[in-house]
Design a protein around this motif. Structure first.
Motif: not given
Lengths: 573, 375, 370
Positions: B57-59, B69-70, B81-82, B100-101
């Motif tokens: 999750x990119x806030x 993220x890349x 997975x986004x 995990x995330x």
């Protein structure tokens, strides 16, 4: 002249956890030149004595010499010289006949030409030549027994110990085995034959009779029968209702023992009494007494203090089924094939209500296949088997509720207590609550199970297991009873008691279908079907079957004679 | 030996062999199960994670967070997975859809310059699978470190590590868990053949009454005992070699030792488990109980306490003490050495010695329990 | 009514024969107790009490400080000083050490000079999993040391990712293994019980006795299934209690859902057991048959290693394995408080498997009994 090969004095053996010794100060000897019978009911100590002689167990007290050696200290010395056939024949079921023989030959160092010769001799002797490649597990009871004997005979032993070789074996095989053993005796081998069948004991040269670990008789069959001279009678042509007549006869004080023999009754009278007029028990006008030769079994029962009382308490607790003359069990062209082997071939018969129908036949003749199809355990390949007009395969529940079944191994739950077995078998027949309690109470009383209610069934003697099995089979008051070798291995007194109950039930209108190897049991049947090679080769009353084989030389053949004559007569064809 | 006849022994062994080959369930255990187990361990048991499913999750959605993220997505070990919401992440980790995330917070860029030494990203792993959770942590950290280095390099600075750990595997250089699990699993297979199968054989002879006939024959105790050991020993050795060959050629596990070492260690281990199985069978004389006892006394300890999956040194002291009584322990350590390291006799000898002792003990026990009489 | 009473008679009989004598009672309870007491301690992939060999050629303060840090850690209790490269390799070979650390002569000097100081670490590849984990502990300690140094010097250190663990914050292996044991131990119990009890009735001849009674094959099957399920529930409850009260694993989910899962799981196990027993004629065959099923089923269930580590085709192929689905249920209900929807999703495979095994067993029963 015969020589003593085994000598034992005051031999006692007590097993761990048992209060009563299995053998209690038993003395005796075993000689060459004759067959020594070792008779007695189950649990009498026969097997223990044989094991002591063979050096498989050590006596607690007493002296024992086998072939002039101590069987424990000189074990190696006697093992090559003693042939031993244990109860289950000691065969490896997953080995072939030849493999079993080869193994035993190697174990006894029978090699080279000696081996070839003894194989040739034993296979001819036992008539197993055609079957050398067959697995021992696939042999019939009689063939297993012969193979067991052949294995025990390898290495030409001086002493042969046979532990109940006649159990589960048909009369023909038994007679053949007997002939073989006699031949061995002629060659100078000493033979011990243990048995619970007293007609076998009767043929032995001398017999040791054991009961509850004690030696109660030692002598020839003639010796044991002597006190009964003049006390045994046949009541001939008593007319209708032989079962009722037997009950009435046994109730009288004069009689000590009695059985049914076809249409006749056979009774033993107490010393000092004489036969009563047949009319007193309601026999027909043609009835008359004929003195007969006492048998070993009569003497044995006498030694134990006479047979059981004649009245069945079980019958008194069973509902009356009106005799309507209907056919309740019927087989029509019943056929069963396994692969290309036809076990049962177009068998037809019908049993009327209130009849006892016996299925007889040699081992492996298709008798038990037929029996299993009748009670719904096997599906016929073709033809029909009906019980009370219903096909057991389709109308399972209803029809089965009306039949009782007792198998030869007394299928009880060994790790449950007696009370738990009774509760279970009544429970699955839908008997509950107060009805269940009262039935269990009745059965406990009738079969004297009170002291054992909380004992594990496995710990019971064979006789009590048999009683419990019958109790479980009749708790739900079935119309029809299927009995598969119901008294196999059981002593004569218990067997008498069993038949008293069966007779009582039949008098109440119960129909019985039974398979058996005992010829005296066959005599209790109203009609007999003789099965051989899958076919019904004879069907009729015991007397009819006997009459059919009567000749001028043998005008009064026994049931066993009839059986053998009928079967061997077919064999030639 | 005066009461040992070669002929009798041979006859008894041959009988035993015929019985093994004629019983379908023995065949199943002796020939089918080992192959099944080899493949189960070869493919099914794997402690090295292949590809981990994680959520992202990119806030922040700035250039820097995008870069990280890349970098995560570029890792061959991660399947990223986004997600749009934190709730989505929470939901899917609970349902085990992701293990995990990673959450990149809105103030990522600011916190990146913070000198605290803690990364501004938030990483959560699914602790219900500890093995995987550990991998999630270290993989994400790995990506983070290399991204950081790259980031510094891009800005013309060099991030220098003061202490550089240079790990190197001694044996099993690719560090694949199957390379030690597969040889270890041979232990379990041998235990099954040696103990489970034999736990039934003596009891069966008693139950079927054939023991009585044997005892009445001139067979000696030594012959009786040897006739039970030899055929099952040969069967066990056959399956040991078969398993080793399968491991080497079909499953590609490197084999650096010698057949000789394998046979020596295998012999003493097999004798130990045969001893356990036969002692149980001789003592119980009842197939049902013997089978249960063998399951609990031989098989489960070989699975759990032999060190083939679970490291013995990590167990508490009392349990480590217990493992010393389990023959499988010594065999696992030897066979792993033989496969991965070679025939290092100085390593193998202590284990061989222990196995010799245990086989002597269990076979001795069986001999004591074997009675030449019935009472 | 009558139907239920007859079933009750069957069930009571079965329970009496199971709990009737002390030895079979002991066989039902003792292994479970022993396994719950021993296995959670044994089954761990964590590294504790590991041994480390140290070959320190450096005499400076830095390496001494590091060695002291290693010695103090819980992961390494056994530090073996060695004095040559050969000795170091030997320590690994003979399993005296799981990993070996070698500080070069100029370690402290390089560090002080601000150069990169290499440290060689040898790991035992025969236990690569443990060694890898031990290495990560080592790494952590080295990082910690560097951080402390940086702080002292007032320098800025590259930031590091800290992972938090949900559902098992300390990553305690016992939290993982105990829910697994619930599934594994009940599998052994229920499967062997059903497979053997039918075979035993066949051997003893009581099976025929049941077949000639008014009971139909379905009733006999229910009569076998219910006691096995009771035993499975009993054993599972025993382990659950041990997990919660003895090992203090937090139970987060709903007991109702867990037992519901347990119900369908034991149903499918009983189906497998009955199917095996209908194919066998002796107890030996039933036992070995059940074992042959059980071994791979347990191994491929996610108990020893995660299902998702398996190749894809094997994950698909193990779908019919009931153990795998139940382990997932226990773990998710136990540790993650799985929602009813999620539970429903997980239970479907078990229902399908149970339906197939039971129907197959029923068909075989009919064929054998008819």
């Amino acid at each position: 002249m015969s020589r003593v090969v085994v000598n034992f004095r005051d031999v006692t053996k007590t097993f761990k956890g048992m209060e009563v010794p299995a053998l209690d100060a038993v003395s005796g000897e075993i000689r060459t030149g004759l067959i020594t019978g070792l008779a007695g009911p189950d649990g009498a100590g026969k097997t223990t004595l044989l094991r002591l002689i063979a050096g498989l167990m050590e006596p607690d007290r007493g002296e024992l010499r086998t072939l002039d050696l101590d069987p424990i200290r000189d074990a190696a010395g006697i093992r090559g010289e003693v042939g031993y056939m244990p109860q289950k024949f000691g065969l490896y079921e997953d080995l072939t006949v030849l493999e079993n023989l080869t193994l035993q030959a190697d174990l006894r160092h029978v090699t080279g030409t000696e081996r070839e010769e003894s194989f040739e001799r034993l296979l001819t002797f036992t008539d197993l030549k055609k079957f050398t490649g067959r697995f021992a597990g696939k042999l019939s009871g009689g063939m297993k027994q012969k193979l067991g004997l052949a294995c025990a005979l390898l290495g030409t032993p001086k002493l042969l110990l046979l532990d109940e070789p006649g159990v589960g074996v048909d009369p023909i095989s038994r007679r053949e085995l007997w002939r073989m053993v006699e031949e061995l005796v002629g060659q100078g081998i000493a033979v011990v034959w243990s048995t619970a069948y007293l007609d076998e004991a009767e043929l032995c040269g001398t017999t040791l009779v054991l009961n509850e670990g004690k030696l109660i008789f030692d002598g020839t069959p003639a010796d044991i029968a002597r006190p009964l001279e003049g006390r045994c009678f046949h009541l001939r042509d008593p007319g209708e209702g032989k079962r009722r007549l037997l009950t009435r006869a046994l109730v009288r004080d004069e009689t000590s023992d009695g059985t049914i023999q076809g249409h006749n009754l056979r009774l033993t009278f107490r010393p000092g009494t004489a036969p009563f007029p047949p009319g007193e028990i309601g026999a027909g006008p043609d009835a008359d007494w004929k003195p007969v030769k006492p048998r070993f079994e009569d003497a044995f029962i006498d030694l134990l203090g006479g047979g059981p009382p004649g009245e069945s308490a079980l019958a008194a607790h069973t509902k009356e089924i009106p005799l309507d003359g209907e056919t309740v069990i019927e087989a029509r062209d019943l056929t069963k094939t396994f692969g290309d082997f036809t076990a049962t071939d177009r068998v037809s018969f019908a049993v009327k209500r209130g009849e006892i129908y016996g299925l007889l036949g040699p081992n492996g003749a298709g008798k038990s296949t037929t029996f299993k199809m009748m009670c719904g355990l096997l599906v016929p390949t073709s033809g029909t088997a009906t019980v009370v007009g219903l096909d057991l395969r389709h109308s399972a529940g209803k029809a089965r509720q009306r039949l009782g079944y007792m198998a030869q191994k007394f299928s009880l739950y060994g790790n449950l207590s007696v009370a738990q077995n009774l509760a279970f078998f009544s429970g699955i027949y839908g008997i509950h609550n107060s009805k269940q309690r009262s039935r269990i109470r009745d059965m406990t009383e009738i079969f004297h199970l009170g002291p054992f209610l909380n004992a594990k069934t496995d710990s019971l003697s064979l006789g009590y297991k048999q009683r419990l099995a019958l109790a479980c089979a009749v708790m739900h008051e079935p119309d029809i009873l299927f009995l598969d070798e119901p008294t196999s291995g059981v002593d004569p007194v218990t067997r008498r008691e069993f038949w008293t109950h069966i007779n009582g039930l039949v008098e109440r209108g119960v129909t019985v279908m039974v398979t058996t190897h005992f010829m005296d049991e066959a005599e209790y049947c109203d009609r007999i079907g003789l099965v051989f090679r899958g076919q019904l080769i004879a069907n009729g009353t015991p007397d009819e079957l006997k009459a059919s084989v009567a000749t001028r030389d043998d005008p009064d053949p026994t049931m066993e004679d009839a059986f053998i004559a009928l079967v061997t007569g077919k064999e030639g064809t | 030996m005066k009461n040992l006849s070669f002929r009798r022994l041979r006859a008894l062994c041959w009988k035993e062999t015929l019985q093994i080959f004629r019983d379908p369930s023995s065949n199943l255990i002796a020939f089918v199960l080992p192959m099944v187990m080899m493949f189960v361990f070869g493919f099914g048991i794997n402690l090295d994670s292949s590809v981990l499913r994680i959520g992202l999750l990119d806030e922040a959605s700035g250039t820097e967070s995008n870069g990280f993220a890349r970098a995560l997505e570029a890792s061959p070990w991660l399947e990223v997975h986004r997600y749009e919401t934190r709730a989505g992440l929470g939901h899917d980790i609970t349902e085990s859809k992701i293990r995990g995330f990673v959450i990149i917070p809105p103030d990522f860029s600011r916190r990146l310059k913070d000198p605290s030494g803690t990364a501004p990203v938030q990483v959560v792993a699914d602790g219900s699978e500890p093995n995987i959770a550990q991998f999630v942590g270290s993989y994400v950290n790995g990506v983070w470190q290399s991204w950081l280095q790259q980031d510094f390099a891009d800005r013309g600075k060099e991030l220098k590590r003061e202490i550089a750990l240079e790990p190197r595997y001694w044996f099993n250089p690719s560090a694949q868990s199957r390379n030690f699990l597969i040889p270890g699993s041979i232990t379990v297979i041998m235990t099954v053949i040696g103990a489970l199968l034999t736990s039934l054989v003596v009891a069966r002879e008693w139950e079927r009454g054939t023991m009585e006939a044997l005892l009445a024959s001139p067979v000696s105790r030594a012959e009786l005992l040897l006739s039970k050991i030899i055929p099952y020993y040969l069967l066990g050795m056959f399956s040991l070699l078969l398993c080793a060959a399968t491991a080497r050629w079909l499953l590609g596990v490197p084999f650096r030792g010698s057949i000789l070492a394998l046979c020596v260690v295998g012999t003493f281990f097999l004798l130990s488990v045969l001893g356990i199985g036969l002692a149980i069978s001789t003592g119980m004389r009842n197939q049902f109980n013997a089978a249960q006892a063998a399951l609990n006394a031989a098989f489960l300890p070989a699975m759990m306490l032999s060190g083939f999956v679970y490291e013995i040194s990590s167990m508490p002291a009392f349990l480590r003490g217990v493992t010393h009584l389990i023959p499988a322990r010594y065999f696992v350590s030897s066979i792993q050495t033989i496969f991965q390291a070679g025939s290092l006799w100085k390593v193998l000898l202590p284990d061989i010695l222990a196995l010799m002792l245990s086989s002597a003990f269990f076979l001795g026990l069986t001999a004591r329990l074997t009675k030449r009489r019935m009472d | 009514m009558n139907f239920l009473l007859r079933i009750r008679a069957l069930v009571i009989k079965e329970l009496q024969s199971l709990f009737g004598d002390p030895s079979s009672r002991a066989l039902l309870v003792m292994p479970v107790v022993l396994q719950t007491l021993l296995f959670p301690w044994a089954a761990t992939l964590e590294v504790e009490n590991a041994s480390m060999a140290i070959y320190n050629r450096d005499t400076g303060a830095a390496s001494t400080e590091l060695v002291q840090r290693f010695t103090r850690s819980a992961a390494f209790t056994d530090i073996v000083p060695v004095h040559s490269q050969g000795e170091m390799e030997n320590a690994i070979e003979t399993r005296k050490a799981m990993l070996a650390v070698s500080f070069p002569e100029d370690f402290s000097r390089k560090l002080a000079a601000g150069e990169t100081a290499p440290v060689q670490v040898l790991m035992d590849g025969r236990r690569s999993n443990g060694a890898q984990i031990a290495f990560s502990y080592l790494q952590g300690m080295v990082e910690g040391y560097m951080k402390d140094r940086a702080e002292l010097a007032g320098r800025h250190l590259p930031s590091e990712v800290v992972t938090r663990y949900w559902f098992n914050p300390n990553l305690d292996f016992k939290h993982f293994i105990l829910p697994n044991l619930v599934a594994i131990i009940t599998t052994i119990g229920a499967l062997i019980l059903t497979a053997l009890s039918v075979a035993r009735e066949r051997e003893q001849g009581t099976f025929d006795q049941l077949m000639v009674s008014p009971l139909n094959p379905e009733m006999v099957m229910i009569g076998k299934a219910v006691p096995a399920m009771i035993v499975a529930f009993f054993q599972a409850t025993l382990i659950l209690c041990a997990a919660v009260f003895l090992y203090h694993v937090p139970f987060r989910g709903s007991l109702l859902l867990l037992y519901l899962g347990m119900f369908f799981y034991s149903l499918s196990l009983v189906g497998v057991g009955l199917l095996i027993s209908s194919l066998c004629s002796t107890q030996q065959q039933a036992f070995l048959g059940a074992f042959t099923f059980m071994m791979p089923a347990m191994m491929l269930s996610g108990f020893t290693s995660p299902v998702e580590n398996m190749p894809h085709w094997l994950q698909v192929a193990t779908w019919p394995n009931p153990v795998r689905h139940f382990i997932e249920i226990v773990k998710e209900v136990f540790l993650k408080d799985a929602s009813p929807e999620r539970f429903l999703h997980l239970i479907v495979p078990l229902m399908v498997i149970g339906f197939f095994t039971l129907s197959a067993a029923a068909v075989m029963f009919h064929r054998k009994s008819a």
